[in-house]
Design an enzyme around this catalytic site. Sequence first.
Site, PDB file in Angstrom:
ATOM      1  CE  LYS A   1     -10.314   3.880 -13.938  1.00 22.39           C
ATOM      2  NZ  LYS A   1      -9.171   3.033 -13.546  1.00 22.39           N
TER       3      LYS A   1
ATOM      4  CG  ASP B   1      -6.343   6.433 -10.301  1.00 23.86           C
ATOM      5  OD1 ASP B   1      -6.518   6.700  -9.088  1.00 23.86           O
ATOM      6  OD2 ASP B   1      -6.155   5.288 -10.737  1.00 23.86           O
TER       7      ASP B   1
ATOM      8  CE  LYS C   1      -2.871   5.320 -10.019  1.00 24.63           C
ATOM      9  NZ  LYS C   1      -2.619   3.873 -10.061  1.00 24.63           N
TER      10      LYS C   1
ATOM     11  CG  ASP D   1      -7.540   5.929 -14.620  1.00 24.11           C
ATOM     12  OD1 ASP D   1      -7.473   4.920 -15.339  1.00 24.11           O
ATOM     13  OD2 ASP D   1      -7.722   5.876 -13.383  1.00 24.11           O
TER      14      ASP D   1
ATOM     15  CG  ASP E   1      -4.312   3.211  -7.187  1.00 18.98           C
ATOM     16  OD1 ASP E   1      -4.982   3.938  -7.955  1.00 18.98           O
ATOM     17  OD2 ASP E   1      -3.126   2.893  -7.395  1.00 18.98           O
TER      18      ASP E   1
ATOM     19  CD  GLU F   1      -9.345   4.427  -9.769  1.00 19.41           C
ATOM     20  OE1 GLU F   1      -8.589   3.720  -9.093  1.00 19.41           O
ATOM     21  OE2 GLU F   1      -9.115   4.698 -10.966  1.00 19.41           O
TER      22      GLU F   1
ATOM     23  NE  ARG G   1     -10.619  -3.190  -9.109  1.00 19.98           N
ATOM     24  CZ  ARG G   1      -9.578  -4.021  -8.968  1.00 19.98           C
ATOM     25  NH1 ARG G   1      -9.687  -5.096  -8.223  1.00 19.98           N
ATOM     26  NH2 ARG G   1      -8.454  -3.781  -9.582  1.00 19.98           N
TER      27      ARG G   1
END
Length: 501
Positions: free
Chosen positions: A269, A274, A281, A292, A351, A353, A355
């Site tokens: 990933k 993010d 967030k 991230d 959020d 994201e 996956r």
Amino acid sequence: MVRFDTSEQRLAALVTDCLAVGLFDEDTLSGASLALDKSMRGALSKLKAAGDLPVRPGESQLLLAPAGIKAKRLLVVGLGKRRDFRQRAWRKATSTALAAALRTRAAHLALAIDQPENDTADAYYLGRAVADLTGAALYRTNDFKTGRKPPRPALRRVSIAGLSASGRSGARRGLAQGEAIAAGQALLRDLGNLPGNVCTPRYLASQARDLGREYRTLKVKILDEPQIRRLKMGCLLAVSRGSAEPPRFIVMEYRGGAKSAAPLVLVGKGVTFDTGGISLKDPAAMDEMKYDMCGAGSVLATMMVAARLKLRLNLVGLVAAVENMPGSRATKPGDIVTSAQGKTVEILNTDAEGRLILCDALDYARRYQPAAVIDMATLTGACVIALGHHFTGIMGNDDALARELMSAGERASDRGWQLPLTEEYAEQLRSNFADLANIGGRDGGAITAGAFLGRFTQGLKWAHLDIAGTAWVSGAQKGGTGRPVPLLSDFLIHRAGAHKG
Ligand code: BES
Ligand code: MN
Ligand code: ZN
């Protein structure tokens, strides 16, 4: 650069800038300190009786110009109670010795710290750990401070001393491999510590390309946005939509095994920042979302380790690199998109994201008919709630693979713990409007994220590492940890049989 070697020399006769020995929290000297005490005409036992020598873990005392031995400095390190002296305490003592030696101008450090008894750690693992801990002690973050930099450390050479002749070749193999793993960890830490305005998807791609230039055995291919569109990676593109930074899909191939051997595929990933997107967030600690991309960083770093060690296996690294931003074009809660595999996904929370980009990357992995696929991701805050910062969450559809990863983590002191991933969890992802939703509610959040990925890995041998709690530390020591590079490297080393002589 530090060189590593081993020494079978009697400790008192060892010519070195700094000799480090351990001291247990007990009445008498033993092992290396007892042997040295004889040559030093009882100087150590006198200091010990006066209470001037450290015995507790984390404590050390430097003795300058010790009489009766050849070392210029003697560093005494506390080991604590003998019954509590296991792998972790040994690592702490060795780190303490390295840190203390780095505060001196010693160029050569000889480590003669006792090893844990009745422990599985053999000379090979001792060597690996020494190189690994040295790398960690020497690591300096790539900061942007403009003031004067601290002087370069004097340390140039580290020896494992007091080794039996039989352990020598194993220790040397371990040192060489540990050095490569430490370099991988340093690369991951560097990438993670970089701010989001530097480490963008394009930056990650350029770093991958640089690795391909440095290691001729690494073949690197970068896919840009139009190419990603042609692959119909609708979920990945949905995440990237709100950002002015274009996405990249990175493909790295390493061939060290037989032509016909099915490769292992690592998937990372790479969300270089993010914000949460439209499901924005909280501001608190949002800066840490620059980390991230640590799944992506661990793919690059582990590919480098494999290439350095010329591991005899085939390996593919895939990275989905995007930035998750809000914006007028950004994906909205309730939007429905189509994944590369053809499944429709209702994005209820922008959020969640990670996956989304991983499901399209996992689909790309199928073309390799892989022996196994392992993805790494800072995927869920829920994993941090479940396991804290000590264990990486391990999930998957193959218990043997999950156990193999747990053993690797155990051996590498970079541990993971398996969470159950049964069909009940997948049921939480039901959507009224699409094949599945991208969130499954608060309960079991780490596992429902794994379950989402599980819907895209049917027929593959697959494991998922949630490194949200382990990839970096917060607070005054904020910084990347280099995890899970040791775990992954150990896994690959064992698969390739490179731990054996
Ligand atoms: N990158 C985060 C996960 C994360 C959060 C890692 C905090 C480390 C610290 C991920 O993209 C995310 O935002 N996950 C959400 C999922 C939720 C919306 C279902 C989370 O964990 O809150
Ligand atoms: Mn997120
Ligand atoms: Zn994320």
